[in-house]
Design an enzyme around this catalytic site. Structure first.
Site, PDB file in Angstrom:
ATOM      1  N   HIS A 162       9.113 -39.589  -5.137  1.00 31.36           N
ATOM      2  CA  HIS A 162       8.991 -39.060  -6.358  1.00 31.36           C
ATOM      3  C   HIS A 162       8.187 -39.884  -7.272  1.00 31.36           C
ATOM      4  CE1 HIS A 162      10.645 -36.647  -9.851  1.00 31.36           C
ATOM      5  NE2 HIS A 162      10.841 -37.765 -10.572  1.00 31.36           N
ATOM      6  N   ASP A 177      16.151 -44.718 -14.489  1.00 37.89           N
ATOM      7  CA  ASP A 177      15.383 -43.641 -14.614  1.00 37.89           C
ATOM      8  C   ASP A 177      14.553 -43.757 -16.015  1.00 37.89           C
ATOM      9  OD1 ASP A 177      14.438 -40.934 -15.067  1.00 37.89           O
ATOM     10  OD2 ASP A 177      16.390 -40.047 -15.013  1.00 37.89           O
TER      11      ASP A 177
END
Length: 428
Positions: free
Chosen positions: A336, A240
């Site tokens: 995403h 991330d």
């Protein structure tokens, strides 16, 4: 949870949880004694040295304890430094009767405490000794002002337009009691006791001027926990932060920091930034029922190494047009990583610097866990709001997360030597 590249700083570039440069064999006493030569700002000697210095025969501090961020500077600490292992976010409201004068005195106290603790010194008064045996451990303390602060202090004319309340989003389930606030403090460190020590000192310094509105605790992977520096993972197990903007990029300052001039922001915000803070709960029971392939399709990247589904390594440019043998897009249209790309949002970018959190389990064993999302930008309308509106229109990840608290804070530039944070606002 928009994706961007990891945050370089005192640690290895492109690796938020990289190991800080080690100072092998340097004792705390020796480190203090050579501060002038190394450029470290450790503050005055005297009683403070007795707090941090170890006897000559003691084991030297590890590289983790040696890490030090500077309090004084163009920008406040805690923005461009690498991810820290422990963090606390806390918002305060001024008490009844407290106004501009009390706020100025409070920021003066807070700034002095932050300066001392970040240098590895004791708090000026009533130190708890929690961090007595530790070095600075990359401690950072960052201060910001909420929308309501300006009315409370009679400074409405100095409130930036950029601080207007965020719009509503479809994934919002916001608890107002855990949102916003007059004042916001971000604390980060690579040691849990150092971070808590700072939190307690800041709370005690508030005295009768301010009371805690809400407080949240977070964590990241500890520096040195992996065999080599790498981008952090979140509680979904995903790498991330792959495409965070980097300070080495030519447009980094323009995207992240308010310019000194020309600017639509008031002068006191020069070299500052706007922090959007969101408590994002991850619905982990639902997420973990997905196959690895399904999880990767939601994100648009391989779970193992963060590489785009279109091929290559983690930092390989994503091929948004690549199709498989059946003619389907390899990176799904609602992935995403596709939706949050700056080139899919008119160049909108923000510097993400989050903490994970876990606040236990409910009676059914469902974890209350997720991300304390903190992002930085020169203009929240162009940064966070632009990207979040795009996510609202069809992000595959949205069914697995829930935004439960929110805040927007104006974070002024760093304090010069002899200044406190916010002085140009409160004494201007």
């Amino acid at each position: 949870m928009a994706e961007h590249t990891s945050i370089p700083g005192a640690r290895t570039p492109d690796a938020p949880d990289a190991v800080p440069v080690a100072h092998e064999g340097i004792s705390r006493r020796k480190l203090l004694g050579t501060a002038g030569a190394t450029g470290l700002v450790l503050g005055a000697a005297g009683g403070a040295v007795g707090y941090t210095a170890a006897p000559s025969e003691a084991t030297p501090l590890t590289s983790l304890g040696d890490g030090q961020a500077m309090f004084h500077g163009k920008h406040q600490p805690g923005i461009t430094e690498g991810l820290q292992a422990r963090g606390h976010l806390v918002a305060f409201d001024l008490t009844a009767g407290a106004g501009r004068k009390e706020a100025a005195a409070l920021l003066r106290r807070w700034s002095e405490t932050a300066r001392r603790l970040m240098a590895g010194e004791a708090a000026k008064q009533d130190d708890t000794d929690v961090a007595r045996d530790a070095g600075p451990s990359s401690l950072t303390v960052t201060f910001g002002f909420g929308h309501s602060f300006f009315a409370r202090t009679g400074l409405e004319k100095q409130r930036p337009v950029s601080l207007d309340p965020l719009p509503d989003f479809s994934s919002d389930h916001l608890d107002k009691n855990r949102s916003n606030g007059d004042l916001w403090v971000q604390i980060g460190a690579d040691d849990a006791l150092v971070a808590f020590h700072a939190l307690r000192a800041i709370q005690k310094d508030a005295g009768s001027a301010a009371r805690i509105r809400w407080q949240m605790n977070g964590f990241n992977r500890s520096p040195g926990a992996t065999a080599h520096p790498m981008t952090a993972r979140n509680l979904m197990g995903q790498i991330d932060g792959t495409r965070n903007p980097k300070p080495s990029e030519s447009d980094f300052d323009r995207r992240i920091f308010v310019p000194a001039s020309p600017s639509k922001d008031p002068e006191w915000m020069a070299n500052g930034s706007y922090a959007v803070v969101r408590r994002i709960r991850m619905l982990l029971d639902d997420w973990e029922q997905l196959s690895i392939k399904a999880q990767e399709d939601v994100i648009g990247r391989r779970k193992s190494d963060g590489a785009p589904l279109s091929g290559g390594g983690e930092t390989t440019e994503m091929d948004l047009e690549k199709t498989d043998a059946q003619g389907n897009l390899v990176v799904p249209i609602n992935a995403h990583a596709r939706i949050t790309r700056p080139d899919q949002n008119g160049g909108a970018a923000m510097l993400r610097r989050p903490f994970s959190y876990h606040d236990g389990f409910d009676t059914d064993g469902v974890p209350d866990a997720g991300l304390l999302f903190v992002c930085w930008q020169a203009d929240p309308l162009r940064g966070f709001v632009t990207v979040q509106r795009k996510l609202d229109r069809g992000d595959a990840l949205s069914k697995f997360i829930r935004h439960e608290a929110s805040g927007l804070f104006a974070v002024p530039g760093g304090a010069a030597e002899g200044e406190y944070v916010g002085q140009r606002l409160l004494e201007g």
